[in-house]
Design a protein around this motif. Structure first.
Motif, PDB file in Angstrom:
ATOM      1  N   ARG A 130       0.821  -1.203   0.000  1.00  0.00           N
ATOM      2  CA  ARG A 130       0.000   0.000   0.000  1.00  0.00           C
ATOM      3  C   ARG A 130       0.857   1.256   0.000  1.00  0.00           C
ATOM      4  O   ARG A 130       0.490   2.277  -0.592  1.00  0.00           O
ATOM      5  CB  ARG A 130      -0.959  -0.010   1.194  1.00  0.00           C
ATOM      6  N   ALA A 131       2.018   1.198   0.667  1.00  0.00           N
ATOM      7  CA  ALA A 131       2.936   2.343   0.635  1.00  0.00           C
ATOM      8  C   ALA A 131       3.436   2.587  -0.787  1.00  0.00           C
ATOM      9  O   ALA A 131       3.543   3.745  -1.235  1.00  0.00           O
ATOM     10  CB  ALA A 131       4.113   2.095   1.577  1.00  0.00           C
ATOM     11  N   ALA A 132       3.751   1.501  -1.496  1.00  0.00           N
ATOM     12  CA  ALA A 132       4.197   1.640  -2.884  1.00  0.00           C
ATOM     13  C   ALA A 132       3.080   2.220  -3.754  1.00  0.00           C
ATOM     14  O   ALA A 132       3.321   3.111  -4.588  1.00  0.00           O
ATOM     15  CB  ALA A 132       4.645   0.284  -3.423  1.00  0.00           C
ATOM     16  N   LEU A 133       1.861   1.741  -3.565  1.00  0.00           N
ATOM     17  CA  LEU A 133       0.732   2.271  -4.334  1.00  0.00           C
ATOM     18  C   LEU A 133       0.437   3.720  -3.939  1.00  0.00           C
ATOM     19  O   LEU A 133       0.026   4.522  -4.785  1.00  0.00           O
ATOM     20  CB  LEU A 133      -0.503   1.396  -4.113  1.00  0.00           C
ATOM     21  N   GLY A 134       0.680   4.056  -2.667  1.00  0.00           N
ATOM     22  CA  GLY A 134       0.527   5.444  -2.253  1.00  0.00           C
ATOM     23  C   GLY A 134       1.496   6.356  -2.979  1.00  0.00           C
ATOM     24  O   GLY A 134       1.135   7.463  -3.403  1.00  0.00           O
ATOM     25  N   GLY A 135       2.744   5.902  -3.160  1.00  0.00           N
ATOM     26  CA  GLY A 135       3.716   6.674  -3.919  1.00  0.00           C
ATOM     27  C   GLY A 135       3.278   6.868  -5.361  1.00  0.00           C
ATOM     28  O   GLY A 135       3.430   7.955  -5.937  1.00  0.00           O
ATOM     29  N   LEU A 136       2.731   5.807  -5.959  1.00  0.00           N
ATOM     30  CA  LEU A 136       2.219   5.889  -7.325  1.00  0.00           C
ATOM     31  C   LEU A 136       1.097   6.921  -7.428  1.00  0.00           C
ATOM     32  O   LEU A 136       1.092   7.775  -8.333  1.00  0.00           O
ATOM     33  CB  LEU A 136       1.716   4.510  -7.763  1.00  0.00           C
ATOM     34  N   MET A 137       0.149   6.854  -6.494  1.00  0.00           N
ATOM     35  CA  MET A 137      -0.991   7.771  -6.550  1.00  0.00           C
ATOM     36  C   MET A 137      -0.554   9.221  -6.350  1.00  0.00           C
ATOM     37  O   MET A 137      -1.049  10.127  -7.038  1.00  0.00           O
ATOM     38  CB  MET A 137      -2.018   7.377  -5.484  1.00  0.00           C
ATOM     39  N   ARG A 138       0.366   9.467  -5.427  1.00  0.00           N
ATOM     40  CA  ARG A 138       0.835  10.838  -5.202  1.00  0.00           C
ATOM     41  C   ARG A 138       1.556  11.384  -6.425  1.00  0.00           C
ATOM     42  O   ARG A 138       1.379  12.555  -6.807  1.00  0.00           O
ATOM     43  CB  ARG A 138       1.730  10.893  -3.962  1.00  0.00           C
ATOM     44  N   TYR A 150       7.972  14.401  -8.210  1.00  0.00           N
ATOM     45  CA  TYR A 150       7.971  13.072  -7.594  1.00  0.00           C
ATOM     46  C   TYR A 150       9.236  12.287  -7.942  1.00  0.00           C
ATOM     47  O   TYR A 150       9.672  11.408  -7.180  1.00  0.00           O
ATOM     48  CB  TYR A 150       6.748  12.262  -8.041  1.00  0.00           C
ATOM     49  N   ALA A 151       9.837  12.615  -9.097  1.00  0.00           N
ATOM     50  CA  ALA A 151      11.010  11.862  -9.544  1.00  0.00           C
ATOM     51  C   ALA A 151      12.186  11.995  -8.574  1.00  0.00           C
ATOM     52  O   ALA A 151      13.077  11.135  -8.555  1.00  0.00           O
ATOM     53  CB  ALA A 151      11.421  12.317 -10.940  1.00  0.00           C
ATOM     54  N   GLU A 152      12.191  13.064  -7.765  1.00  0.00           N
ATOM     55  CA  GLU A 152      13.268  13.252  -6.795  1.00  0.00           C
ATOM     56  C   GLU A 152      13.281  12.128  -5.761  1.00  0.00           C
ATOM     57  O   GLU A 152      14.334  11.780  -5.225  1.00  0.00           O
ATOM     58  CB  GLU A 152      13.115  14.603  -6.084  1.00  0.00           C
TER      59      GLU A 152
END
Length: 280
Positions: free
Chosen positions: A236-244, A257-259
């Motif tokens: 879910r943390a990985a998917l949270g990064g994707l959504m943000r 986000y690429a940073e």
């Protein structure tokens, strides 16, 4: 001693030593490779994380035993660490179903796995005590003689049945039935965790990163916890990064986000460097 037996012995030893250890949950071969390079000593799987990767809900109806074990087998193949699998309810109500799941899991190279007492039926969410114990007993008998560490889960607190006494009674009965590790996800606080650990005679797993209070590994170890998993929370943390990242691009038109993205070189170094055969 074969490779699978050696992994089993490593996993068993982690439960016997002082303190608590973390067993993070991988959801596919790639996440398993990344986690393996960080110094963890064992991995678990997550049916929730795998379900999300397949565009499915985490539910008993969404994933078959064949799917779960095929995914777990890919995780086993991707790491040299011992792997314990989320085997849900054993993929069937009958004790014989649980036994067959354990045999099949061992054939995929897994050296541990969990069986839970949840039915998947919201109107009757937890198996009655007698059947729940019989299911663990069948799983334990199937694991006997195999390099396999059995975890038994009491699911009351995940299904709005906050009965600590019944949860402890179930864990004690599961221990008597042959479970090696005991697990009651969703316990409300450190006091309940401490009470459970004091009431049972086997190592206790606690999950962190979900809803509710969060405690450090040191705090959990002090309470008597032996093993700490994270369930589907890394996925879910990985998917949270994707959504943000996606929301930033969609709403702001920027790419900051690429940073925070993991460098491609770091990912490539962790992944299989082999070449495919005939790619036609």
């Amino acid at each position: 001693m074969g490779e699978q037996e050696a992994k089993y012995e490593r996993l068993r030893a982690l439960h016997a030593r002082e303190g608590a250890f973390v067993i993070p949950n991988a959801w596919d071969a790639g996440s398993a490779r990344l986690l393996s390079g960080l110094g963890f000593e064992a991995l678990a799987t997550t049916s929730a994380g795998y379900a999300f990767s397949k565009g499915k809900r985490d539910s008993f109806a969404a994933l078959s035993r064949a799917e779960i074990l095929a995914n777990a087998g890919e995780i086993v193949a991707a790491t040299g660490l011992p792997v314990s699998a989320d085997l849900e309810d054993g993929f069937g109500e009958a004790p014989e179903d649980c036994a067959e799941t354990i045999h099949a899991a061992a054939r995929f190279g897994l050296v541990g796995g969990s069986i839970e007492d949840a039915t998947g039926d919201p109107s009757d969410p937890i198996y009655d005590m007698g059947l729940a114990v019989a299911r663990v007993e069948a799983a334990a008998e199937a694991a006997r003689g195999l390099p396999f560490l059995l975890t038994a889960r009491a699911e009351n607190f995940l299904w709005e049945r906050p009965d600590l006494d019944d949860t402890i009674a179930r864990l004690q009965a599961f221990s008597e039935a042959g479970a090696d590790v005991l697990y009651a996800p969703g316990l409300p606080d450190i006091a309940a965790i401490r009470t459970v650990c004091a009431a049972v005679d086997k190592p206790v797993n606690v999950v962190m990163g979900l809803t509710g209070p969060r405690y450090s590994v040191a705090e959990l170890a002090e309470a008597g916890v032996k093993r700490v998993s994270v369930g589907g929370s890394f996925a879910r943390a990985a998917l949270g990064g994707l959504m943000r990242a996606a929301e930033e691009v969609r709403t702001q038109g920027t790419f900051d986000y690429a940073e925070d993205a993991l460098p491609g070189a770091v990912i490539s170094a962790a992944m299989d460097q082999g070449r495919a055969g005939d790619r036609r």
